[in-house]
Scaffold this motif. Structure first.
Motif, PDB file in Angstrom:
ATOM      1  N   GLN A 283      40.418  70.062  56.433  1.00  0.00           N
ATOM      2  CA  GLN A 283      38.714  70.830  56.180  1.00  0.00           C
ATOM      3  C   GLN A 283      39.329  71.418  54.336  1.00  0.00           C
ATOM      4  O   GLN A 283      38.234  71.398  53.694  1.00  0.00           O
ATOM      5  N   LYS A 284      40.749  71.898  54.379  1.00  0.00           N
ATOM      6  CA  LYS A 284      40.897  72.618  53.330  1.00  0.00           C
ATOM      7  C   LYS A 284      40.835  71.636  52.285  1.00  0.00           C
ATOM      8  O   LYS A 284      40.406  72.159  51.078  1.00  0.00           O
ATOM      9  N   ALA A 285      41.418  69.951  52.658  1.00  0.00           N
ATOM     10  CA  ALA A 285      42.089  69.273  52.412  1.00  0.00           C
ATOM     11  C   ALA A 285      40.417  68.625  50.969  1.00  0.00           C
ATOM     12  O   ALA A 285      40.778  68.719  50.405  1.00  0.00           O
ATOM     13  N   ASN A 286      39.718  68.540  51.941  1.00  0.00           N
ATOM     14  CA  ASN A 286      38.688  68.011  51.130  1.00  0.00           C
ATOM     15  C   ASN A 286      37.646  69.184  50.593  1.00  0.00           C
ATOM     16  O   ASN A 286      37.353  69.426  49.275  1.00  0.00           O
ATOM     17  N   GLU A 287      38.347  70.605  50.450  1.00  0.00           N
ATOM     18  CA  GLU A 287      37.158  71.759  49.792  1.00  0.00           C
ATOM     19  C   GLU A 287      38.073  71.673  48.510  1.00  0.00           C
ATOM     20  O   GLU A 287      37.724  71.916  47.807  1.00  0.00           O
TER      21      GLU A 287
ATOM     22  N   LEU B  20      36.404  68.844  46.602  1.00  0.00           N
ATOM     23  CA  LEU B  20      35.304  69.525  45.958  1.00  0.00           C
ATOM     24  C   LEU B  20      35.561  69.573  45.402  1.00  0.00           C
ATOM     25  O   LEU B  20      34.486  70.128  44.341  1.00  0.00           O
ATOM     26  N   LYS B  21      36.813  70.776  45.272  1.00  0.00           N
ATOM     27  CA  LYS B  21      36.777  71.938  43.992  1.00  0.00           C
ATOM     28  C   LYS B  21      37.143  71.343  42.682  1.00  0.00           C
ATOM     29  O   LYS B  21      35.797  71.492  41.489  1.00  0.00           O
ATOM     30  N   LYS B  22      38.090  70.376  43.107  1.00  0.00           N
ATOM     31  CA  LYS B  22      38.101  69.652  41.671  1.00  0.00           C
ATOM     32  C   LYS B  22      37.451  68.256  41.357  1.00  0.00           C
ATOM     33  O   LYS B  22      36.875  68.449  39.920  1.00  0.00           O
TER      34      LYS B  22
ATOM     35  N   ALA C  84      34.097  69.407  41.948  1.00  0.00           N
ATOM     36  CA  ALA C  84      33.395  70.443  40.885  1.00  0.00           C
ATOM     37  C   ALA C  84      33.640  70.517  39.379  1.00  0.00           C
ATOM     38  O   ALA C  84      33.220  70.560  38.731  1.00  0.00           O
ATOM     39  N   SER C  85      34.915  70.965  39.533  1.00  0.00           N
ATOM     40  CA  SER C  85      35.580  71.177  38.140  1.00  0.00           C
ATOM     41  C   SER C  85      35.278  69.890  36.859  1.00  0.00           C
ATOM     42  O   SER C  85      35.022  70.218  35.758  1.00  0.00           O
ATOM     43  N   HIS C  86      35.723  68.934  37.834  1.00  0.00           N
ATOM     44  CA  HIS C  86      35.190  67.770  36.715  1.00  0.00           C
ATOM     45  C   HIS C  86      34.119  67.532  36.124  1.00  0.00           C
ATOM     46  O   HIS C  86      34.179  67.192  35.130  1.00  0.00           O
ATOM     47  N   LEU C  87      33.565  67.536  37.464  1.00  0.00           N
ATOM     48  CA  LEU C  87      31.767  67.848  36.710  1.00  0.00           C
ATOM     49  C   LEU C  87      31.209  68.535  35.706  1.00  0.00           C
ATOM     50  O   LEU C  87      30.623  67.990  35.169  1.00  0.00           O
ATOM     51  N   GLU C  88      31.925  70.070  35.890  1.00  0.00           N
ATOM     52  CA  GLU C  88      31.277  70.710  34.935  1.00  0.00           C
ATOM     53  C   GLU C  88      32.413  70.496  33.503  1.00  0.00           C
ATOM     54  O   GLU C  88      31.338  70.801  32.245  1.00  0.00           O
ATOM     55  N   GLU C  89      33.166  69.630  33.561  1.00  0.00           N
ATOM     56  CA  GLU C  89      33.865  69.475  32.045  1.00  0.00           C
ATOM     57  C   GLU C  89      32.951  68.342  31.919  1.00  0.00           C
ATOM     58  O   GLU C  89      32.937  68.639  30.777  1.00  0.00           O
ATOM     59  N   LEU C  90      32.721  67.344  32.943  1.00  0.00           N
ATOM     60  CA  LEU C  90      31.841  66.206  32.349  1.00  0.00           C
ATOM     61  C   LEU C  90      30.611  66.847  31.376  1.00  0.00           C
ATOM     62  O   LEU C  90      30.207  66.449  30.233  1.00  0.00           O
ATOM     63  N   VAL C  91      29.680  68.097  32.886  1.00  0.00           N
ATOM     64  CA  VAL C  91      28.841  68.043  32.027  1.00  0.00           C
ATOM     65  C   VAL C  91      28.769  69.341  30.698  1.00  0.00           C
ATOM     66  O   VAL C  91      28.083  69.183  29.599  1.00  0.00           O
ATOM     67  N   GLU C  92      29.928  70.025  30.148  1.00  0.00           N
ATOM     68  CA  GLU C  92      29.622  70.016  29.250  1.00  0.00           C
ATOM     69  C   GLU C  92      30.791  69.419  27.919  1.00  0.00           C
ATOM     70  O   GLU C  92      29.559  69.829  26.972  1.00  0.00           O
ATOM     71  N   GLN C  93      30.867  68.785  28.509  1.00  0.00           N
ATOM     72  CA  GLN C  93      31.480  67.549  27.420  1.00  0.00           C
ATOM     73  C   GLN C  93      29.975  67.026  26.715  1.00  0.00           C
ATOM     74  O   GLN C  93      29.944  66.503  25.597  1.00  0.00           O
ATOM     75  N   ARG C  94      29.356  66.600  28.171  1.00  0.00           N
ATOM     76  CA  ARG C  94      28.321  65.605  27.828  1.00  0.00           C
ATOM     77  C   ARG C  94      27.161  67.064  26.545  1.00  0.00           C
ATOM     78  O   ARG C  94      26.326  66.619  26.138  1.00  0.00           O
TER      79      ARG C  94
END
Length: 395
Positions: free
Chosen positions: A121-125, A128-130, A132-142
């Motif tokens: 569960q912790k590994a999955n979390e 997911l955090k990574k 989500a962080s990657h998505l945030e970076e992509l959203v920021e770049q886009r």
């Protein structure tokens, strides 16, 4: 006995780890799932303090919770799930969720701990955090790219607006010039045509071939220039939208015969215009002037691009549903690579050479046909000839 056996089977086969301890934290029992979690055997664990399975910080707090509960009777961990870090036999750590229950058995208190492994569960979390962080970076770049694109588009829009205004102004000037040229040049051209015709007539009694020849050249030049001006005038009228479609019922065969007779006089050398009508019906309801203009334009092209000893086939057909007009020549044909540009204004095929023309005729014809809700199609073979077909639906 049966109940005891059933309870033992449930504990022994439980997915989560189950450990029981006494008031002092001494382990009294451990099921196989708990042994697997901590990498200990049952013998290695039973009789030892529960602290052997915890980190030092958790050991102190857990022992303190037990002492406080025995002294005050106030539960801080009993019946409440919490997350802890376990320590395996080799010293490896893993996260787990602990739920503690109190059991009164044989006059004493026993505490049962239910251990649920949180490693996956912790590994999955964490994943997911990574993510989500990657998505945030992509959203920021886009978002940055999008904002830049929007700014660039706004700049481009401003430039296009300025360019469009200039084009609009130039188009207005062009249309005014074409209109002025078409009207102002018409009178002197008519005078030149009349004078050349009179010179040709006056030269006949004295049989001066040179005068007649040069007068004929003047007349041909004036006719060509008049055709150019007419094309410009038609284009200007189409551009400003002042070409109304005036539908009327007329005899198509009679009009076609008149056009054939008129165009035969303009044919070159031994060229022959052959007209044929198919069908018994003769009357149609279209714009007579636009039809005449289209047919004259097509036959003029057929005359211009065909040899002197050729036949131009002009046909009409009226059925219950359609009216079809076609002009077929034996001319130079249209190169394959030029066909896609054929109806564009000012376009002339590469094989036209020194044959005079503006490249406006077919564009005008196509636009007139569209105004009358008809279609224009063609087929052409190089150096063999071209067939143009106009088709109208009779509603």
């Amino acid at each position: 006995m049966e109940n005891a056996a059933l309870l033992h089977a449930l504990v022994h086969n439980a997915i989560d780890g189950i450990i029981t301890i006494d008031d002092f934290g001494t382990i009294e029992s451990i099921n196989p799932s708990a042994c697997k979690l901590f990498d200990y055997t049952e013998v290695e664990v039973i009789g030892n303090n529960i602290s052997m399975l915890m980190l030092s910080d958790d050991q102190e707090s857990h022992n303190q919770h037990l002492e406080d509960y025995k002294t005050t009777g106030q539960a801080h961990i009993i019946g409440i799930g919490r997350e802890l870090t376990g320590r395996k036999k080799a010293g490896n750590q893993f996260p787990f969720k602990l739920g503690v229950s109190e059991v009164n058995y044989a006059g004493r208190r026993i505490y049962a701990g239910f251990i649920h492994d949180l490693t996956q569960q912790k590994a999955n979390e964490e994943q997911l955090k990574k993510y989500a962080s990657h998505l945030e970076e992509l959203v920021e770049q886009r978002t940055k790219i999008l904002n830049k694109t929007i700014k660039d588009l706004e700049k481009a829009k401003a430039k296009v607006s300025v360019t469009l205004e200039k084009e609009k102004h130039l188009s207005t000037l062009k249309n005014r010039f074409l209109s002025m040229a078409s009207h102002e040049f018409r009178t002197p051209l008519s005078t030149a045509h009349l004078s050349a015709s009179l010179i040709e007539k006056y030269a006949e009694p004295i049989a001066n071939a040179n005068i007649i020849r040069h007068a004929g050249k003047i007349i041909n030049a004036v006719n060509n220039l008049t055709t150019v001006l007419n094309d410009f005038l038609y284009i200007e009228q189409l551009e400003v939208g002042i070409v109304p479609v005036k539908l009327s019922c007329f005899d198509l065969v009679k009009l076609a015969e008149e056009i054939t007779e008129e165009m035969q006089l303009l044919a070159n050398g031994e060229q022959h215009i052959q007209f044929t009508h198919y069908g018994e019906q003769r009357l149609i309801n279209l714009d007579k002037n636009l039809i005449k203009n289209c047919v004259i334009n097509l036959i003029t092209n057929a005359i211009k691009y065909s040899k002197d000893h050729s036949t131009i086939v002009f046909t009409t057909e009226i059925t219950d549903h359609h009216c079809t007009i076609s002009v077929q020549d034996e001319g130079i044909g249209i190169p394959e690579e030029d066909k896609k540009y054929l109806f564009q204004p000012f376009f002339r095929a590469q094989n036209t050479g020194n044959i005079p023309g503006t490249g406006l005729g077919l564009n005008i014809v196509a636009r007139y046909i569209t105004l009358m809700e008809g279609t224009i199609s063609y087929s052409s073979t190089l150096n063999i000839g071209t067939l143009f077909t106009l088709k109208f639906s009779l509603k």
